[in-house]
Design a protein around this motif. Structure first.
Motif, PDB file in Angstrom:
ATOM      1  N   LEU A  16      76.856  43.076  46.540  1.00 24.02           N
ATOM      2  CA  LEU A  16      77.735  43.771  47.008  1.00 24.02           C
ATOM      3  C   LEU A  16      78.492  44.454  45.869  1.00 24.02           C
ATOM      4  CD1 LEU A  16      79.922  44.431  49.189  1.00 24.02           C
ATOM      5  CD2 LEU A  16      81.057  42.302  48.671  1.00 24.02           C
ATOM      6  N   SER A  17      78.435  43.855  44.698  1.00 22.94           N
ATOM      7  CA  SER A  17      78.942  44.607  43.665  1.00 22.94           C
ATOM      8  C   SER A  17      78.161  45.879  43.095  1.00 22.94           C
ATOM      9  CB  SER A  17      79.015  43.719  42.268  1.00 22.94           C
ATOM     10  OG  SER A  17      79.479  44.274  41.138  1.00 22.94           O
ATOM     11  N   LYS A  29      68.424  41.101  40.396  1.00 23.59           N
ATOM     12  CA  LYS A  29      67.194  40.461  40.382  1.00 23.59           C
ATOM     13  C   LYS A  29      66.894  39.825  41.839  1.00 23.59           C
ATOM     14  CE  LYS A  29      67.073  39.504  35.551  1.00 23.59           C
ATOM     15  NZ  LYS A  29      67.605  38.207  34.598  1.00 23.59           N
ATOM     16  N   GLY A  30      65.472  39.589  42.086  1.00 25.42           N
ATOM     17  CA  GLY A  30      65.150  39.033  43.072  1.00 25.42           C
ATOM     18  C   GLY A  30      65.667  39.351  44.532  1.00 25.42           C
ATOM     19  N   ALA A  31      66.498  38.384  45.418  1.00 25.68           N
ATOM     20  CA  ALA A  31      66.960  38.537  46.611  1.00 25.68           C
ATOM     21  C   ALA A  31      67.948  39.509  46.489  1.00 25.68           C
ATOM     22  CB  ALA A  31      67.691  37.297  47.269  1.00 25.68           C
ATOM     23  N   SER A  32      69.111  39.469  45.423  1.00 26.86           N
ATOM     24  CA  SER A  32      70.053  40.674  45.604  1.00 26.86           C
ATOM     25  C   SER A  32      69.549  41.951  45.501  1.00 26.86           C
ATOM     26  CB  SER A  32      70.994  40.380  44.389  1.00 26.86           C
ATOM     27  OG  SER A  32      70.280  40.473  43.041  1.00 26.86           O
ATOM     28  N   ARG A  33      68.324  42.329  44.794  1.00 28.81           N
ATOM     29  CA  ARG A  33      67.828  43.476  44.838  1.00 28.81           C
ATOM     30  C   ARG A  33      67.291  44.064  46.329  1.00 28.81           C
ATOM     31  NH1 ARG A  33      64.450  46.446  40.343  1.00 28.81           N
ATOM     32  NH2 ARG A  33      66.067  45.659  39.186  1.00 28.81           N
ATOM     33  N   GLU A  34      66.994  43.220  46.916  1.00 24.06           N
ATOM     34  CA  GLU A  34      66.525  43.288  48.186  1.00 24.06           C
ATOM     35  C   GLU A  34      67.629  43.454  49.233  1.00 24.06           C
ATOM     36  OE1 GLU A  34      63.605  40.549  49.688  1.00 24.06           O
ATOM     37  OE2 GLU A  34      62.719  40.548  47.852  1.00 24.06           O
ATOM     38  N   MET A  35      68.674  42.654  49.067  1.00 26.74           N
ATOM     39  CA  MET A  35      69.822  42.883  49.749  1.00 26.74           C
ATOM     40  C   MET A  35      70.480  44.101  49.855  1.00 26.74           C
ATOM     41  SD  MET A  35      71.693  39.087  49.389  1.00 26.74           S
ATOM     42  CE  MET A  35      71.365  37.744  50.427  1.00 26.74           C
ATOM     43  N   VAL A  36      70.527  44.609  48.697  1.00 29.22           N
ATOM     44  CA  VAL A  36      71.661  45.918  48.480  1.00 29.22           C
ATOM     45  C   VAL A  36      71.054  47.102  49.084  1.00 29.22           C
ATOM     46  CG1 VAL A  36      70.344  46.885  46.600  1.00 29.22           C
ATOM     47  CG2 VAL A  36      72.835  47.077  46.888  1.00 29.22           C
ATOM     48  N   ASP A  37      69.718  47.116  49.453  1.00 31.83           N
ATOM     49  CA  ASP A  37      68.765  48.028  50.109  1.00 31.83           C
ATOM     50  C   ASP A  37      69.007  47.784  51.667  1.00 31.83           C
ATOM     51  OD1 ASP A  37      68.711  49.606  48.011  1.00 31.83           O
ATOM     52  OD2 ASP A  37      66.577  48.661  47.587  1.00 31.83           O
ATOM     53  N   SER A  38      68.856  46.721  52.150  1.00 28.01           N
ATOM     54  CA  SER A  38      68.687  46.191  53.642  1.00 28.01           C
ATOM     55  C   SER A  38      70.090  45.901  54.219  1.00 28.01           C
ATOM     56  CB  SER A  38      67.837  45.097  53.680  1.00 28.01           C
ATOM     57  OG  SER A  38      68.379  44.136  52.888  1.00 28.01           O
ATOM     58  N   MET A  39      71.119  45.639  53.705  1.00 24.00           N
ATOM     59  CA  MET A  39      72.412  45.323  54.315  1.00 24.00           C
ATOM     60  C   MET A  39      73.513  46.263  54.002  1.00 24.00           C
ATOM     61  SD  MET A  39      72.198  41.176  53.493  1.00 24.00           S
ATOM     62  CE  MET A  39      73.625  40.568  54.666  1.00 24.00           C
ATOM     63  N   SER A  40      74.308  46.367  54.987  1.00 27.28           N
ATOM     64  CA  SER A  40      75.331  47.217  54.821  1.00 27.28           C
ATOM     65  C   SER A  40      76.634  46.531  54.137  1.00 27.28           C
ATOM     66  CB  SER A  40      76.062  47.572  56.277  1.00 27.28           C
ATOM     67  OG  SER A  40      76.799  46.581  56.873  1.00 27.28           O
ATOM     68  N   LYS A  42      79.429  45.728  54.974  1.00 30.45           N
ATOM     69  CA  LYS A  42      80.243  44.836  55.632  1.00 30.45           C
ATOM     70  C   LYS A  42      79.432  43.566  55.880  1.00 30.45           C
ATOM     71  CE  LYS A  42      83.211  43.439  58.906  1.00 30.45           C
ATOM     72  NZ  LYS A  42      84.002  42.219  58.318  1.00 30.45           N
ATOM     73  N   GLU A  43      77.976  43.679  56.051  1.00 29.99           N
ATOM     74  CA  GLU A  43      77.265  42.694  56.237  1.00 29.99           C
ATOM     75  C   GLU A  43      77.231  41.748  54.913  1.00 29.99           C
ATOM     76  OE1 GLU A  43      73.821  43.782  59.066  1.00 29.99           O
ATOM     77  OE2 GLU A  43      73.620  44.716  57.087  1.00 29.99           O
ATOM     78  N   LEU A  44      77.185  42.498  53.742  1.00 28.86           N
ATOM     79  CA  LEU A  44      77.371  41.572  52.494  1.00 28.86           C
ATOM     80  C   LEU A  44      78.538  41.028  52.162  1.00 28.86           C
ATOM     81  CD1 LEU A  44      75.458  44.400  50.134  1.00 28.86           C
ATOM     82  CD2 LEU A  44      74.800  42.111  50.925  1.00 28.86           C
TER      83      LEU A  44
END
Length: 60
Positions: A16-17, A29-40, A42-44
């Motif tokens: 989110l940051s 790194k890791g999951a946070s790198r994937e999350m930033v591209d795959s989630m909006s 609001k979802e974050l």
């Protein structure tokens, strides 16, 4: 949907940051790198909010 573990919550907060431009994406790194591209954003927010008290560090 809130996170089920402390690790998920921390990763969502880091993503989110980066999504908001407060942290460079290259520092993720890791999951946070994937999350930033795959989630909006609001979802974050939903994933990162809430108390970490009582949550396990990791979920299987």
């Amino acid at each position: 949907m809130p996170a089920k573990s402390k690790a998920q919550q921390k990763a969502a907060g880091a993503a989110l940051s980066a999504k908001r431009g407060d942290t460079p994406k290259s520092e993720l790194k890791g999951a946070s790198r994937e999350m930033v591209d795959s989630m909006s954003e609001k979802e974050l927010e939903d994933f990162a909010k809430g108390s970490r008290k009582g949550k396990p560090e990791h979920v299987d």
